[in-house]
Design an enzyme around this catalytic site. Structure first.
Site, PDB file in Angstrom:
ATOM      1  N   LYS A 270       0.861  -1.188   0.000  1.00 33.55           N
ATOM      2  CA  LYS A 270       0.000   0.000   0.000  1.00 33.55           C
ATOM      3  C   LYS A 270       0.898   1.239   0.000  1.00 33.55           C
ATOM      4  O   LYS A 270       1.702   1.431   0.892  1.00 33.55           O
ATOM      5  CB  LYS A 270      -0.896   0.003   1.244  1.00 33.55           C
ATOM      6  N   ASP A 275      -2.561  10.165   3.851  1.00 35.52           N
ATOM      7  CA  ASP A 275      -3.951   9.755   4.027  1.00 35.52           C
ATOM      8  C   ASP A 275      -4.678  10.752   4.927  1.00 35.52           C
ATOM      9  O   ASP A 275      -4.602  10.672   6.143  1.00 35.52           O
ATOM     10  CB  ASP A 275      -3.995   8.343   4.637  1.00 35.52           C
ATOM     11  N   LYS A 282     -10.136  12.618   8.359  1.00 34.43           N
ATOM     12  CA  LYS A 282      -9.616  12.215   9.675  1.00 34.43           C
ATOM     13  C   LYS A 282      -9.598  13.415  10.620  1.00 34.43           C
ATOM     14  O   LYS A 282      -9.511  14.554  10.171  1.00 34.43           O
ATOM     15  CB  LYS A 282      -8.171  11.711   9.521  1.00 34.43           C
ATOM     16  N   ARG A 356      -7.462  -0.558   1.164  1.00 32.08           N
ATOM     17  CA  ARG A 356      -7.960  -1.818   0.594  1.00 32.08           C
ATOM     18  C   ARG A 356      -8.387  -1.639  -0.855  1.00 32.08           C
ATOM     19  O   ARG A 356      -8.355  -2.584  -1.640  1.00 32.08           O
ATOM     20  CB  ARG A 356      -9.099  -2.363   1.474  1.00 32.08           C
TER      21      ARG A 356
HETATM   22  N1  BES Z   1      -4.087   4.434   7.074  1.00 33.79           N
HETATM   23  C1  BES Z   1      -5.215   4.162   7.866  1.00 33.79           C
HETATM   24  C2  BES Z   1      -4.949   3.145   8.964  1.00 33.79           C
HETATM   25  C3  BES Z   1      -3.964   3.544  10.032  1.00 33.79           C
HETATM   26  C4  BES Z   1      -4.399   4.046  11.227  1.00 33.79           C
HETATM   27  C5  BES Z   1      -2.615   3.332   9.860  1.00 33.79           C
HETATM   28  C6  BES Z   1      -3.511   4.363  12.219  1.00 33.79           C
HETATM   29  C7  BES Z   1      -1.722   3.641  10.864  1.00 33.79           C
HETATM   30  C8  BES Z   1      -2.163   4.155  12.033  1.00 33.79           C
HETATM   31  C9  BES Z   1      -6.347   3.589   6.995  1.00 33.79           C
HETATM   32  O1  BES Z   1      -6.394   4.061   5.702  1.00 33.79           O
HETATM   33  C10 BES Z   1      -7.625   3.959   7.644  1.00 33.79           C
HETATM   34  O2  BES Z   1      -7.908   5.119   7.715  1.00 33.79           O
HETATM   35  N2  BES Z   1      -8.383   2.972   8.095  1.00 33.79           N
HETATM   36  C11 BES Z   1      -9.620   3.206   8.730  1.00 33.79           C
HETATM   37  C12 BES Z   1     -10.597   2.192   8.203  1.00 33.79           C
HETATM   38  C13 BES Z   1     -12.026   2.438   8.652  1.00 33.79           C
HETATM   39  C14 BES Z   1     -12.554   3.716   8.044  1.00 33.79           C
HETATM   40  C15 BES Z   1     -12.872   1.262   8.239  1.00 33.79           C
HETATM   41  C16 BES Z   1      -9.428   3.050  10.223  1.00 33.79           C
HETATM   42  O3  BES Z   1      -8.670   2.187  10.644  1.00 33.79           O
HETATM   43  O4  BES Z   1     -10.015   3.826  10.966  1.00 33.79           O
HETATM   44 ZN    ZN Z   2      -4.667   4.727   4.895  1.00 33.53          ZN
HETATM   45 MN    MN Z   3      -7.498   5.841   5.544  1.00 35.97          MN
END
Ligand code: BES
Ligand code: ZN
Ligand code: MN
Length: 506
Positions: A270, A275, A282, A356
């Protein structure tokens, strides 16, 4: 850093600093007993104490055993380092002591040091050298390309030269040192990608890094730009990248060729270079950390750098979907439906579950190589961090045998993985009412439903998904060979897997 290997007694070495590794409760050499109070020292693991000793530069003692010699040291600075109980000595301890030595010597503003390689019956010279030098080179890493002002927390001296003293097998140890150097180069490359600000480490920068690796090590690099992604139908990557101004890149870095007697291993990463969450934005707190959301790509590219140096007899393909996840006016929206490269349709419920979507295309593309194994690495879910903290990557698979291989590599490399189940119930959790699947399955089991989502894109090929969200970055320093920032997690694990698979022994 130069690393020399030779035979010799540490007491007789003239260097800026000599390091005396000492097992727990082992007696100090006679020449130190009047300098160090025994109450100050017992050799516990990671104890460190610098002592200044009177030097004797002439008439080097004949006795080659440090413990029994009463002759003075040839060097003025002796750094005592506790190794703990001999029976507890492991590659992981050796790695940590390597890092400790590098950091102490640098704190002491010394540019060179000599030490005896600590070995035991269980950990012979070459394995000991590999882990110690790995730790040393990983431990002195620092991301300082943006530092222009003096910082009292940052020693200015660079550790330039380390001499390793061994009893025998100088050639074997030299080979192990080269191996460790190749691994550290890959790890530190991955770290640089993660530590660089997102304005530098863009999708284009990842693509250029892959091209550079290809040039240096005789690999083939192909970059699919936007038009090619459209032509192929990479709807996941394209969807995520709609809100960004930086163009998305699909990166293919290929090492070796398919051969009947050789496995083809695809490593997918990835590569979200920042992000923000997209429209499902976020919170501000810690959003800066999301510059490391390309550490899956970092691990994969770092491993290719290491592989290029080690020249293992394999066919390995690295695939990286590289994009930003931003909120530009054309950004994809919750409610959108995307079609991935393999034709599977995806209802987007949360634009922050973007990793994903990027991986959906990379994994679909991986199938074209008829791979023996597909391994993907991704900072995929906060849920994985909740589940395992920062001490293991979450591992999910459709093939227990492949996972076993990876578990063995995890044990050897010290980069831990822990299995999470991919039961059908989790797969049901990501079914969509109006498309094939949806990109979130709710809060419960979030790391696993992400894995269940990915399982739709690998066909029947043996596959392991590694969620590295918790291990790709460190703020505190539970392991001193991981300085603050990107850890480069995955390079050691994947390299060990590839080494074992190639049949090359150390
Ligand atoms: N890049 C993030 C996941 C992440 C979180 C990596 C903290 C490292 C540290 C990923 O893209 C994400 O935002 N995932 C979401 C998924 C959810 C919306 C289903 C998450 O984990 O909140
Ligand atoms: Zn991410
Ligand atoms: Mn994300």
């Amino acid at each position: 850093m130069e690393i020399h290997v030779k035979q010799g007694n540490v007491a007789q070495q003239a260097d800026r600093i000599v390091v005396l590794g000492t097992w727990q409760d082992a007696p100090l050499p006679d020449s130190l007993t009047h300098v160090v109070e025994s109450s100050d020292w017992n050799g516990a693991f990671k104890q460190a104490l610098l002592v200044y000793v009177p030097t004797q530069t002439t008439a080097a003692p004949q006795d080659s055993s440090v413990q029994s010699t009463s002759a003075p040291f040839a060097s003025r600075r002796v750094l005592l380092v506790g190794l703990g109980e001999k029976a507890d000595w492991t590659p992981e301890r050796s790695r940590q002591v390597g890092a400790l030595i590098g950091q102490k010597v640098r704190e002491l503003q010394q540019s060179s040091a000599t030490l005896t390689l600590p070995t035991t019956d269980a950990l012979g010279a070459s394995a000991a050298a590999r882990s110690l030098v790995e730790g040393l080179l990983m431990g002195v890493y620092r991301f300082d390309s943006f530092k222009t002002l003096p910082d009292e927390r940052v020693p200015t001296t660079k550790l330039e030269q380390v001499t390793l003293l061994v009893d025998a097998d100088v050639d074997g140890v030299k080979k192990a040192v080269d191996w460790a150097k190749a691994i550290a180069a890959g790890v530190n490359l991955a770290r640089d990608l993660g530590n660089n600000p997102p304005v530098v480490a863009t999708p284009t920068y990842l693509a250029e890094t892959a091209q550079r690796i290809a040039q240096d090590h005789d690999m083939t690099c192909t970059i699919f730009d936007h038009d090619k992604q459209v032509e192929l139908g990479m709807g996941g990557l394209l969807g995520v990248s709609k809100g960004a101004r930086e163009p998305a890149k699909f990166i293919i870095l290929e090492y070796g060729q398919p051969q009947p007697d050789r496995p083809t291993i695809v490593l997918a990463g990835k590569g979200v270079t920042f992000d923000a969450g997209g429209i499902s934005i976020k919170p501000a707190a810690d959003m800066d950390k999301m510059k490391m959301d390309m550490q899956g790509a970092g691990a994969v590219l770092g491993t290719m750098e290491t592989l290029g140096r080690l020249k293992l007899p394999l066919h390995v393909v690295a695939l990286v979907g590289a994009t930003e996840n931003l909120l530009g006016e054309n950004a994809y929206k919750p409610g959108d439906i995307l079609k991935a490269l393999n034709g599977v349709t995806i209802e987007v419920l949360n634009t922050d579950a973007e990793g994903r979507l990027v991986l959906a295309d990379a994994l679909s593309y991986a199938q074209r190589y008829n791979p023996t194994a597909i391994i993907d690495l991704a900072t995929l879910t906060g849920a994985c961090v909740v589940a395992l903290g920062s001490y293991a990557a979450g591992a999910m698979t459709n093939n227990p045998a492949l996972l076993e291989r990876l578990k063995a590599a995890a044990d050897t490399s010290g980069e831990r993985i822990w299995e999470l189940p991919l039961w059908d119930e989790y797969k049901r959790q990501v079914r969509s009412d109006i498309a094939d699947i949806k990109n979130t399955g709710g809060r419960n089991g979030g790391a696993i439903t992400a894995g269940a989502f990915l399982s739709h894109f690998v066909g029947d090929f043996p596959w392991v998904h590694l969620d590295i969200a918790g291990v790709a970055w460190t703020e505190d320093q539970p392991k001193n060979y991981n300085p603050k920032g990107a850890t480069g997690y995955g390079v050691r694990l994947l390299t060990e897997l590839l080494r074992e698979w190639s049949g090359v022994s150390l």
